[in-house]
Enzyme design. Structure first.
Site, PDB file in Angstrom:
ATOM      1  N   GLN A 261       0.827  -1.189   0.000  1.00 44.49           N
ATOM      2  CA  GLN A 261       0.000   0.000   0.000  1.00 44.49           C
ATOM      3  C   GLN A 261       0.871   1.252   0.000  1.00 44.49           C
ATOM      4  O   GLN A 261       0.608   2.222  -0.733  1.00 44.49           O
ATOM      5  CB  GLN A 261      -0.878  -0.003   1.257  1.00 44.49           C
ATOM      6  CG  GLN A 261      -2.051   0.897   1.183  1.00 44.49           C
ATOM      7  CD  GLN A 261      -2.902   0.565  -0.030  1.00 44.49           C
ATOM      8  OE1 GLN A 261      -3.083   1.411  -0.883  1.00 44.49           O
ATOM      9  NE2 GLN A 261      -3.382  -0.664  -0.153  1.00 44.49           N
ATOM     10  N   HIS A 264       2.435   3.124  -3.156  1.00 47.74           N
ATOM     11  CA  HIS A 264       1.649   3.930  -4.110  1.00 47.74           C
ATOM     12  C   HIS A 264       2.094   5.392  -4.081  1.00 47.74           C
ATOM     13  O   HIS A 264       2.401   5.983  -5.106  1.00 47.74           O
ATOM     14  CB  HIS A 264       0.152   3.833  -3.809  1.00 47.74           C
ATOM     15  CG  HIS A 264      -0.472   2.619  -4.400  1.00 47.74           C
ATOM     16  ND1 HIS A 264      -0.535   2.403  -5.746  1.00 47.74           N
ATOM     17  CD2 HIS A 264      -1.062   1.534  -3.830  1.00 47.74           C
ATOM     18  CE1 HIS A 264      -1.142   1.253  -5.998  1.00 47.74           C
ATOM     19  NE2 HIS A 264      -1.469   0.699  -4.839  1.00 47.74           N
ATOM     20  N   GLU A 329     -10.262   1.296   3.085  1.00 51.15           N
ATOM     21  CA  GLU A 329     -10.492   0.801   1.722  1.00 51.15           C
ATOM     22  C   GLU A 329     -10.260  -0.724   1.673  1.00 51.15           C
ATOM     23  O   GLU A 329     -11.059  -1.462   1.129  1.00 51.15           O
ATOM     24  CB  GLU A 329      -9.511   1.536   0.799  1.00 51.15           C
ATOM     25  CG  GLU A 329      -9.673   1.242  -0.669  1.00 51.15           C
ATOM     26  CD  GLU A 329      -8.548   1.899  -1.483  1.00 51.15           C
ATOM     27  OE1 GLU A 329      -7.569   2.417  -0.883  1.00 51.15           O
ATOM     28  OE2 GLU A 329      -8.646   1.885  -2.724  1.00 51.15           O
ATOM     29  N   ASP A 363      -5.993  -6.400  -5.999  1.00 44.34           N
ATOM     30  CA  ASP A 363      -5.626  -5.317  -6.915  1.00 44.34           C
ATOM     31  C   ASP A 363      -5.601  -5.789  -8.367  1.00 44.34           C
ATOM     32  O   ASP A 363      -5.796  -4.989  -9.273  1.00 44.34           O
ATOM     33  CB  ASP A 363      -4.233  -4.774  -6.554  1.00 44.34           C
ATOM     34  CG  ASP A 363      -4.242  -4.004  -5.252  1.00 44.34           C
ATOM     35  OD1 ASP A 363      -5.324  -3.546  -4.840  1.00 44.34           O
ATOM     36  OD2 ASP A 363      -3.162  -3.865  -4.646  1.00 44.34           O
ATOM     37  N   HIS A 422     -52.149  18.611  -8.171  1.00 50.33           N
ATOM     38  CA  HIS A 422     -51.909  17.185  -7.947  1.00 50.33           C
ATOM     39  C   HIS A 422     -53.230  16.478  -7.615  1.00 50.33           C
ATOM     40  O   HIS A 422     -53.527  15.410  -8.152  1.00 50.33           O
ATOM     41  CB  HIS A 422     -50.931  16.977  -6.784  1.00 50.33           C
ATOM     42  CG  HIS A 422     -49.496  17.243  -7.127  1.00 50.33           C
ATOM     43  ND1 HIS A 422     -48.999  18.484  -7.407  1.00 50.33           N
ATOM     44  CD2 HIS A 422     -48.428  16.404  -7.214  1.00 50.33           C
ATOM     45  CE1 HIS A 422     -47.701  18.409  -7.655  1.00 50.33           C
ATOM     46  NE2 HIS A 422     -47.319  17.155  -7.545  1.00 50.33           N
TER      47      HIS A 422
END
Lengths: 430, 430
Positions: A261, A264, A329, A363, A422
């Site tokens: 992770q 990135h 996440e 991934d 209406h």
């Protein structure tokens, strides 16, 4: 290796966790202003503005907008040029992503009431969608598959991909993945100008109904601006992982999962929570050892140092409670019986169960989508799926008898709301 | 009665239709600035700021935040005080909205691959949602039902409603509808301050995960600002109806159907499309006659005059094509065989089939939700439904054997993407 160390037993734990999760607002007013100009220019002047912005930002020298489109033959050539190993891997990933997506589509329904009225929900694909794929260093064939496959499974008849080619460099794996996924048209454009072209259309680029896919701050700002004119997916924040592990996991595996992770970018967040203090130390040692093997070790050190954390909890259950507060996440449950913990998990984009399921499988190839809610949005948002490329239409069809029943109910409530037209419209059918 | 008259055979039809659909941007910078101050104040100072803003904007004089909550007994008293006729109508509407919503919930799934890996999708309700209900003149019990029922069916354990009570005036029908729908807590607050309280929480108002419900420009601006911190539903624009009718409909019915949209506000849009020029004239005459019966005739005249249209098309099929370009919130197909036209309809929030199905039935009691995409968002967006109160979580669980297969695919693609920690993390399990 430097990181944050927290203990749920500490008096200041809540406050420190809160600080660790806190994000400064990411909208830079200067970026927003620049993007507003670009979007407005492309909207007004179309191809001419798109061409100028592309030549300027991507350092190219195209003479006409027609040169911005990559033909089917170029995509096929890119695909054929990939190594046999990569082609096989992409094909297997594609088949697995597709198999998962095929379980998702919403089914239409229709039913009748006792008065002869019919009620239903129609499901249709969006007409045309745009996929934004970043160019340059962060050009990922996996993102092409993850965005295009659910759109294809939804039945979207036309998928338009944009990918910038800075300095004219194309990424063969990205173009090959577009070929594999059946993307219909590809334009070598990017940034705010590409988002604007997809939202409003130009002479060369067709307007789409929805734009999905990740991008930098300019792309995110442009998506915010065109939202409403077209649909967009969520605005993605930095990627996050929480790993919950007992002492039974290999510390070296967990260290690398955290790195996957962290590599990135510097804002990515990697958090390990364990009830075992000694295990946390072993992972810390393994991180020191393994970071040296990584070409991207500087990014990893920055990310782990600033936003990473090793958290000791009193129990695995408490570890899950901490994770729920983070609403990550990605969540790995690296324990013997992950299903026993799963019921306690309230918020996570994707859960990776057991010691043999690293996030990296999700991934690329496990099947579920890798586009997931970030920044605590897992409390209310969803993984990208077939649903995001379908739309629902409600259907109502009253019989003359059924209309009389409806007229009485609707008329009464409309009266109470003071909406006389209406009420009259309803009672006309009584 | 003044309105716009178009004919698809005219050379300038496309241009005139485009102008009719065009909306000026609705974000007023002064509103945005004022709302930013209020949101920031409530976020920082909590109850104290909420109390001040409420007393100021709603002209009340509450001394403590505790007074802002309406108790269960007050809701029950409001319900019991409604007329028997209105209670019966609300109960029937509630049952029908619920019966439709009960067809919607997403079902979880899980399946295995041939390598012993398990893949799944978990479905859970959101933890806590907020419903914004406008106060004063535009306080509608039907909106309470339409927002609360799908949340209840989704299984949301806690529903918080906010409704301003300007000058201390409560609306018994709104509170009664909240009682009927099983709303858990009700606060008499509104405007940007209520949205901020729901998004960030105060000492008295709990923070929610998603905010739904219509509101004025201040509410819309506040929802834009807190989006990301919490989920929001779409930002609703003015309401729209397209009626497609042949000469077989009663012109008086069609006139009143157009008015039922126009009476909402001056920006509402009512469009009739017919292949029969004489029928259009008959509807025009009926409009002249029936408008005089309406207390809200001034709003109706303004809306029909500015944004309404009577459009002659060459055929019913062409009428549908024009409607697809409008992508209306509501579409009535007032013809003998509406199903024959339905396949051609590409974009509409809800379709009302046949001459006995006025839009008003859908607003109150037919069953499908009356919260629908506006301003052409039906191209990519959806009616409010149970789906909007659920979230999906992807599940991945690899076996040791299955992990070896995944490791090869993921490792190969990670190499191609230059993400070495991803590759190493995957290959650790090989």
């Amino acid at each position: 290796m430097k990181t944050n160390r927290l203990d749920t037993a500490d008096a200041d734990f809540d406050e420190r966790l809160g600080r660790l999760l806190d994000r400064a607002p990411t909208q830079d007013p200067q970026v927003t202003q620049a993007v507003e100009r670009i979007v407005s220019d492309v909207r007004t002047r179309g191809d001419a503005a798109l061409l100028e912005a592309t030549n300027r930002f991507d350092r190219s020298a195209w003479n006409s907008a027609a040169q911005l489109e990559l033909g089917r033959a170029e995509l096929e050539a890119a695909w054929l040029g990939l190594s046999a190993e990569l082609k096989a891997a992409l094909e297997q990933a594609h088949a697995r992503i597709r198999a998962y997506a095929e379980r998702q589509p919403l089914q239409p329904f229709e039913f009748g009431d006792s008065h002869g009225n019919r009620l239903g929900q129609r499901i249709t694909p969006l007409d045309r969608v745009g996929i934004y794929v970043p160019g340059g260093k962060a050009a990922y064939p996996s993102s092409v598959l993850m965005n295009a496959v659910p759109a294809k499974v939804a039945g979207v008849p036309e998928i338009i991909m944009v990918v910038p080619t800075p300095n004219g460099e194309t990424n063969a794996a990205v173009l090959g993945a577009a070929y594999l996924a059946g993307v219909d048209r590809v334009f070598r454009i990017g940034g705010a100008q590409a988002v604007a072209a997809l939202a409003y259309g130009t002479q060369s680029v067709p307007a789409v109904d929805k734009i999905v896919g990740p991008g930098n701050a300019y792309v995110a700002a442009a998506k915010r601006i065109v939202f409403g004119q077209v649909g967009i997916d969520s605005i993605a924040g930095p990627s996050e992982i929480v790993v919950i592990s007992d002492a039974g996991s290999d510390p070296r595996w967990i260290a690398m999962d955290l790195f996957s992770q962290a590599e990135h970018d510097e804002d990515a967040q990697s958090v390990l929570i364990s009830p075992d203090a000694a295990f946390l130390e072993k992972v810390s040692d393994a991180m020191d050892e393994r970071v040296t093997t990584l070409p991207r070790h500087e990014i990893v050190r920055a990310s782990i140092g600033n936003r990473g954390a090793l958290i000791r909890a009193r129990s695995l259950e408490e570890a899950v409670d901490v994770s729920n507060r983070i609403a990550p996440e990605h969540l790995e449950l690296a324990v013997d019986d992950p299903r026993a913990l799963l019921d306690r998990v309230r918020h996570a984009g994707a859960v990776f169960l057991g010691r043999h399921t690293p996030e990296a499988f999700g991934d690329y190839c496990a099947g579920p989508n890798h586009v997931l809610p970030t920044s605590r949005a897992a409390r209310f948002s969803n993984p990208l799926g077939v649903y995001e490329f379908q739309k629902r239409t409600s259907l109502i069809e009253c019989s003359p008898d059924g209309a009389r029943v409806m007229a009485k109910i609707a008329g009464t409530i409309a009266d109470a709301e003071g909406l006389q037209a209406h009420a009259a419209s309803a009672r006309d059918r009584a």
